[in-house]
Every structure is written in structure tokens, then in C-alpha cells.
Design a protein around this motif. Sequence first.
Motif, PDB file in Angstrom:
ATOM      1  N   MET A 208      20.367  41.259   8.535  1.00  0.00           N
ATOM      2  CA  MET A 208      18.992  40.848   8.242  1.00  0.00           C
ATOM      3  C   MET A 208      18.037  42.038   8.233  1.00  0.00           C
ATOM      4  SD  MET A 208      19.200  37.705   7.556  1.00  0.00           S
ATOM      5  CE  MET A 208      17.489  37.266   7.462  1.00  0.00           C
TER       6      MET A 208
ATOM      7  N   GLY B 209      13.933  41.357   9.425  1.00  0.00           N
ATOM      8  CA  GLY B 209      14.614  40.207   9.984  1.00  0.00           C
ATOM      9  C   GLY B 209      15.525  40.560  11.138  1.00  0.00           C
TER      10      GLY B 209
ATOM     11  N   MET C 264      11.532  36.745   3.851  1.00  0.00           N
ATOM     12  CA  MET C 264      12.916  36.502   4.262  1.00  0.00           C
ATOM     13  C   MET C 264      13.462  35.214   3.660  1.00  0.00           C
ATOM     14  SD  MET C 264      13.074  37.788   8.213  1.00  0.00           S
ATOM     15  CE  MET C 264      11.716  36.815   8.820  1.00  0.00           C
TER      16      MET C 264
ATOM     17  N   ASP D  30      15.729  32.673   2.094  1.00  0.00           N
ATOM     18  CA  ASP D  30      17.182  32.557   1.994  1.00  0.00           C
ATOM     19  C   ASP D  30      17.500  31.096   1.694  1.00  0.00           C
ATOM     20  OD1 ASP D  30      19.921  32.643   2.182  1.00  0.00           O
ATOM     21  OD2 ASP D  30      19.952  32.929   4.352  1.00  0.00           O
TER      22      ASP D  30
END
Length: 136
Positions: free
Chosen positions: A28, A38, A96, A98
Motif C-alpha cells: 500500500m 496507505g 487509495m 481499490d
Amino acid sequence: MAERVVRGLVVLALLVDAGVHLALASDMQLAAPGGIGGGWLFRIQAVLALLAAGNLALRPSRLAYLVAGAVALSAFVPALLYTYADVPAIGPVPAMHDPFWSAPKMISALAEGLGAAGAMVGIGLTSRPVRDAPPG
């Protein structure tokens, strides 16, 4: 007895949460290798989960359950948010997004959701009034 079972499940959920976050942290961090990414957020989450699990295991109380629930929710909500919404970078924290549910992500989200729910049950179990002993 019921409180001990619930406590054990919440502690286990937090340990799973911490393990998954630690395992994924280095991957991350690739989004922001030199800054807050992350990876650091995952490491912080793992440490908080370990601390909350240890606190709950050693000192079960309504406050310990409240902290455990807050830590579990602090991971569960972002997991859902970053899956279903493309949140842009916020200050030094990168975007971030996803949209995929990998096995570790599913395991972590399940543990976090169950840990938060279990913490609420634990609060209820520890806040029941103690019955007075019968006179005599």
C-alpha cells in the motif's frame, strides 16, 4: 460466560485486522513511497488494533469495548468507502481507491465488521446492572 466469548471474538477480530493490515502495508505504500501513504496508514491501523485488542483482553470494560469498536470501525468504514467511492487525495494522504475485493481485503473487512458489532454487544453485556444479593 457470554461476555468472555464476545470478548474473545472481538480480540480475535482485531488481531486478524492487524495481521492483514501489516501484511499489506508495504504494498500500500507504493502509492506514495516518500510520503504518507496507505502503508503508513495500514501500519498505524495495525498498531491501534493490537493496542485495542490487548487492552480489551487485559481490562474488559465498557470503555475498552468502545475503543475496540471505534478501532474496528475506523478500518471497516474506509474499506467500504475506498471500494465504492473514488476518494481523491486529502492533503498528504494519497487517493487509495481499490474497487476490487481480494481475499485479504474480504477477510479484514469481515473481521472489522464483526469486531465492531461484537464490541457493541460487549458494551451491552458489561453495562447490565448487577443484581443485589438477596437479603439474608
